[in-house]
Write a protein that holds these residues in place. Structure first.
Motif, PDB file in Angstrom:
ATOM      1  N   CYS A   1       0.833  -1.209   0.000  1.00 38.69           N
ATOM      2  CA  CYS A   1       0.000   0.000   0.000  1.00 38.69           C
ATOM      3  C   CYS A   1       0.866   1.257   0.000  1.00 38.69           C
ATOM      4  CB  CYS A   1      -0.925  -0.002   1.220  1.00 38.69           C
ATOM      5  SG  CYS A   1      -2.281  -1.202   1.126  1.00 38.69           S
ATOM      6  N   ILE A   2       1.942   1.234   0.784  1.00 44.05           N
ATOM      7  CA  ILE A   2       2.844   2.388   0.842  1.00 44.05           C
ATOM      8  C   ILE A   2       3.470   2.643  -0.523  1.00 44.05           C
ATOM      9  CG2 ILE A   2       5.077   3.177   1.728  1.00 44.05           C
ATOM     10  CD1 ILE A   2       4.353   1.957   4.406  1.00 44.05           C
ATOM     11  N   LYS A   3       3.914   1.584  -1.179  1.00 38.50           N
ATOM     12  CA  LYS A   3       4.532   1.714  -2.493  1.00 38.50           C
ATOM     13  C   LYS A   3       3.565   2.341  -3.490  1.00 38.50           C
ATOM     14  CE  LYS A   3       6.909  -0.967  -6.067  1.00 38.50           C
ATOM     15  NZ  LYS A   3       7.348  -2.329  -6.490  1.00 38.50           N
ATOM     16  N   MET A   4       2.309   1.898  -3.469  1.00 39.87           N
ATOM     17  CA  MET A   4       1.298   2.415  -4.382  1.00 39.87           C
ATOM     18  C   MET A   4       0.964   3.871  -4.052  1.00 39.87           C
ATOM     19  SD  MET A   4      -2.302   0.623  -5.530  1.00 39.87           S
ATOM     20  CE  MET A   4      -2.513  -0.064  -3.902  1.00 39.87           C
ATOM     21  N   TYR A   5       0.866   4.188  -2.757  1.00 36.79           N
ATOM     22  CA  TYR A   5       0.461   5.527  -2.330  1.00 36.79           C
ATOM     23  C   TYR A   5       1.571   6.559  -2.547  1.00 36.79           C
ATOM     24  CZ  TYR A   5      -2.656   8.630   0.254  1.00 36.79           C
ATOM     25  OH  TYR A   5      -3.536   9.622   0.595  1.00 36.79           O
ATOM     26  N   ARG A   6       2.816   6.171  -2.316  1.00 39.23           N
ATOM     27  CA  ARG A   6       3.935   7.092  -2.512  1.00 39.23           C
ATOM     28  C   ARG A   6       4.041   7.526  -3.970  1.00 39.23           C
ATOM     29  NH1 ARG A   6       8.810   4.446   1.139  1.00 39.23           N
ATOM     30  NH2 ARG A   6       8.275   5.482   3.118  1.00 39.23           N
ATOM     31  N   LYS A   7       3.844   6.595  -4.863  1.00 42.72           N
ATOM     32  CA  LYS A   7       3.896   6.916  -6.287  1.00 42.72           C
ATOM     33  C   LYS A   7       2.811   7.930  -6.629  1.00 42.72           C
ATOM     34  CE  LYS A   7       3.684   4.792 -10.868  1.00 42.72           C
ATOM     35  NZ  LYS A   7       3.489   3.527 -11.624  1.00 42.72           N
ATOM     36  N   LYS A   8       1.636   7.740  -6.046  1.00 46.42           N
ATOM     37  CA  LYS A   8       0.522   8.652  -6.298  1.00 46.42           C
ATOM     38  C   LYS A   8       0.805  10.036  -5.728  1.00 46.42           C
ATOM     39  CE  LYS A   8      -2.602   9.484  -3.651  1.00 46.42           C
ATOM     40  NZ  LYS A   8      -3.711   9.635  -2.675  1.00 46.42           N
ATOM     41  N   LEU A   9       1.352  10.086  -4.512  1.00 49.72           N
ATOM     42  CA  LEU A   9       1.649  11.370  -3.878  1.00 49.72           C
ATOM     43  C   LEU A   9       2.677  12.168  -4.673  1.00 49.72           C
ATOM     44  CD1 LEU A   9       1.765  10.558  -0.058  1.00 49.72           C
ATOM     45  CD2 LEU A   9      -0.011  11.767  -1.318  1.00 49.72           C
ATOM     46  N   LEU A  10       3.660  11.473  -5.231  1.00 45.75           N
ATOM     47  CA  LEU A  10       4.672  12.151  -6.045  1.00 45.75           C
ATOM     48  C   LEU A  10       4.025  12.831  -7.245  1.00 45.75           C
ATOM     49  CD1 LEU A  10       7.638  12.779  -6.671  1.00 45.75           C
ATOM     50  CD2 LEU A  10       7.777  10.589  -7.882  1.00 45.75           C
ATOM     51  N   LEU A  11       3.115  12.134  -7.912  1.00 44.78           N
ATOM     52  CA  LEU A  11       2.421  12.704  -9.061  1.00 44.78           C
ATOM     53  C   LEU A  11       1.506  13.857  -8.646  1.00 44.78           C
ATOM     54  CD1 LEU A  11       1.472   9.395 -10.936  1.00 44.78           C
ATOM     55  CD2 LEU A  11       3.210  11.055 -11.605  1.00 44.78           C
ATOM     56  N   VAL A  12       0.861  13.715  -7.481  1.00 47.86           N
ATOM     57  CA  VAL A  12      -0.046  14.751  -6.992  1.00 47.86           C
ATOM     58  C   VAL A  12       0.714  16.034  -6.682  1.00 47.86           C
ATOM     59  CG1 VAL A  12      -1.461  15.432  -5.010  1.00 47.86           C
ATOM     60  CG2 VAL A  12      -1.863  13.240  -6.130  1.00 47.86           C
ATOM     61  N   PHE A  13       1.822  15.943  -5.947  1.00 52.94           N
ATOM     62  CA  PHE A  13       2.583  17.133  -5.586  1.00 52.94           C
ATOM     63  C   PHE A  13       3.216  17.790  -6.823  1.00 52.94           C
ATOM     64  CE2 PHE A  13       2.321  15.507  -1.267  1.00 52.94           C
ATOM     65  CZ  PHE A  13       2.186  16.679  -0.545  1.00 52.94           C
ATOM     66  N   THR A  14       3.646  16.971  -7.770  1.00 56.50           N
ATOM     67  CA  THR A  14       4.189  17.525  -9.018  1.00 56.50           C
ATOM     68  C   THR A  14       3.108  18.274  -9.778  1.00 56.50           C
ATOM     69  OG1 THR A  14       5.783  15.709  -9.186  1.00 56.50           O
ATOM     70  CG2 THR A  14       5.360  16.981 -11.178  1.00 56.50           C
ATOM     71  N   GLY A  15       1.928  17.663  -9.887  1.00 57.63           N
ATOM     72  CA  GLY A  15       0.807  18.306 -10.570  1.00 57.63           C
ATOM     73  C   GLY A  15       0.364  19.577  -9.875  1.00 57.63           C
ATOM     74  N   ALA A  16       0.374  19.567  -8.524  1.00 59.59           N
ATOM     75  CA  ALA A  16      -0.024  20.748  -7.756  1.00 59.59           C
ATOM     76  C   ALA A  16       0.933  21.908  -7.998  1.00 59.59           C
ATOM     77  CB  ALA A  16      -0.083  20.414  -6.272  1.00 59.59           C
ATOM     78  N   MET A  17       2.219  21.610  -8.109  1.00 58.57           N
ATOM     79  CA  MET A  17       3.201  22.663  -8.383  1.00 58.57           C
ATOM     80  C   MET A  17       2.994  23.256  -9.770  1.00 58.57           C
ATOM     81  SD  MET A  17       6.787  21.478  -6.576  1.00 58.57           S
ATOM     82  CE  MET A  17       6.789  19.782  -7.157  1.00 58.57           C
ATOM     83  N   VAL A  18       2.632  22.397 -10.729  1.00 55.59           N
ATOM     84  CA  VAL A  18       2.369  22.879 -12.086  1.00 55.59           C
ATOM     85  C   VAL A  18       1.142  23.796 -12.095  1.00 55.59           C
ATOM     86  CG1 VAL A  18       1.674  22.189 -14.421  1.00 55.59           C
ATOM     87  CG2 VAL A  18       3.445  20.898 -13.211  1.00 55.59           C
ATOM     88  N   LEU A  19       0.073  23.386 -11.405  1.00 56.92           N
ATOM     89  CA  LEU A  19      -1.144  24.203 -11.350  1.00 56.92           C
ATOM     90  C   LEU A  19      -0.897  25.531 -10.632  1.00 56.92           C
ATOM     91  CD1 LEU A  19      -3.853  21.501 -10.536  1.00 56.92           C
ATOM     92  CD2 LEU A  19      -3.506  22.693 -12.697  1.00 56.92           C
ATOM     93  N   THR A  20      -0.123  25.482  -9.550  1.00 56.39           N
ATOM     94  CA  THR A  20       0.197  26.712  -8.822  1.00 56.39           C
ATOM     95  C   THR A  20       1.055  27.641  -9.671  1.00 56.39           C
ATOM     96  OG1 THR A  20       0.146  25.468  -6.741  1.00 56.39           O
ATOM     97  CG2 THR A  20       1.171  27.642  -6.685  1.00 56.39           C
ATOM     98  N   SER A  21       1.958  27.054 -10.449  1.00 57.72           N
ATOM     99  CA  SER A  21       2.782  27.865 -11.358  1.00 57.72           C
ATOM    100  C   SER A  21       1.914  28.556 -12.395  1.00 57.72           C
ATOM    101  CB  SER A  21       3.815  26.976 -12.058  1.00 57.72           C
ATOM    102  OG  SER A  21       4.694  26.387 -11.125  1.00 57.72           O
ATOM    103  N   GLY A  22       0.879  27.846 -12.866  1.00 60.14           N
ATOM    104  CA  GLY A  22      -0.062  28.452 -13.810  1.00 60.14           C
ATOM    105  C   GLY A  22      -0.799  29.617 -13.182  1.00 60.14           C
ATOM    106  N   PHE A  23      -1.148  29.462 -11.903  1.00 64.84           N
ATOM    107  CA  PHE A  23      -1.799  30.557 -11.181  1.00 64.84           C
ATOM    108  C   PHE A  23      -0.868  31.769 -11.104  1.00 64.84           C
ATOM    109  CE2 PHE A  23      -2.648  32.896  -7.276  1.00 64.84           C
ATOM    110  CZ  PHE A  23      -4.003  33.151  -7.395  1.00 64.84           C
ATOM    111  N   LEU A  24       0.402  31.530 -10.861  1.00 65.19           N
ATOM    112  CA  LEU A  24       1.374  32.624 -10.780  1.00 65.19           C
ATOM    113  C   LEU A  24       1.496  33.355 -12.118  1.00 65.19           C
ATOM    114  CD1 LEU A  24       4.195  30.916  -8.662  1.00 65.19           C
ATOM    115  CD2 LEU A  24       2.677  32.757  -7.934  1.00 65.19           C
TER     116      LEU A  24
END
Length: 222
Positions: free
Chosen positions: A85-108
């Protein structure tokens, strides 16, 4: 030497008593153990009753109850399931935080335009936030009512519980916090970043929800 249905059922019952209840992993583990038991019975010319305890002893350390800060120390499960479960969730969190930074950059990039439309922006965001939360709550109830458990259902429920506090905090900031407290632009961008995380987590929640019921259907439990 192939094991019969009764012997397979014995292995399955033992696994469930050890906490291996997620069907998407239980049958994978059961298959590995059954294969090892069959091989030991053939090589050493022994019975199932003699071979199974020996194989189970070899696997015993993997069934030790463990917890993780990622899901909360109150939740314990066999180490072999926790690691998956940790292996599956960590991979997802990495993609989520990367995507969030991209969206926030778009806001900037469009911050000069959005400064004049913050009220409208956060009003729309509040509506989307509320709808996403209500849909997540309905999904949580439906998964809780499922007769069988999967790792996808576990991840969905853990994510939903964590999002409850995040939701109310975000709704407060987006509705009134900005105007009353005159937050700095840096803090405003932080709130946008958190909102982006929640939005992307909601997308993954749908993926976990869908995978949960697909797994149950595959196992003919739905």
């Amino acid at each position: 030497m192939k094991l019969d249905k009764n012997q397979i059922h014995i292995i399955e019952t033992v696994l469930e008593k050890l906490g291996v209840v997620y069907v998407d992993y239980k049958y994978e583990i059961l298959d590995h153990i059954a294969t090892e038991v069959e091989e030991k019975m053939i090589i050493h010319t022994i019975t199932f009753e003699e071979a199974f305890p020996e194989v189970l002893k070899k696997w015993q350390y993997k069934f030790k109850k463990s917890s993780s800060v990622l899901f909360g120390y109150f939740w314990e499960m066999p180490e072999i399931l926790l690691n998956k479960c940790i292996k599956m969730y960590r991979k997802k969190l990495l993609l989520v935080f990367t995507g969030a930074m991209v969206l926030t950059s778009g806001f900037l990039l469009f911050s000069s335009f959005l400064k004049n439309h913050l009220v409208d922006f956060f009003s729309i965001a509040t509506i989307l936030y509320s709808v996403a939360f209500l849909l997540s709550a309905l999904g949580y109830v439906k998964i809780r009512l499922s007769k069988r458990k999967t790792s996808y259902g576990f991840l969905y429920k853990q994510q939903f519980m964590a999002s409850v506090l995040l939701t109310f905090q975000q709704l407060y900031f987006m509705n009134s916090g900005f105007e009353r407290n005159n937050f700095s632009p840096l803090f405003s961008y932080f709130i946008i970043f958190v909102f982006s995380i929640y939005f992307l987590l909601s997308v993954y929640s749908f993926i976990f929800y869908k995978a949960h019921f697909q797994e149950l259907k595959r196992m003919q439990y739905s």
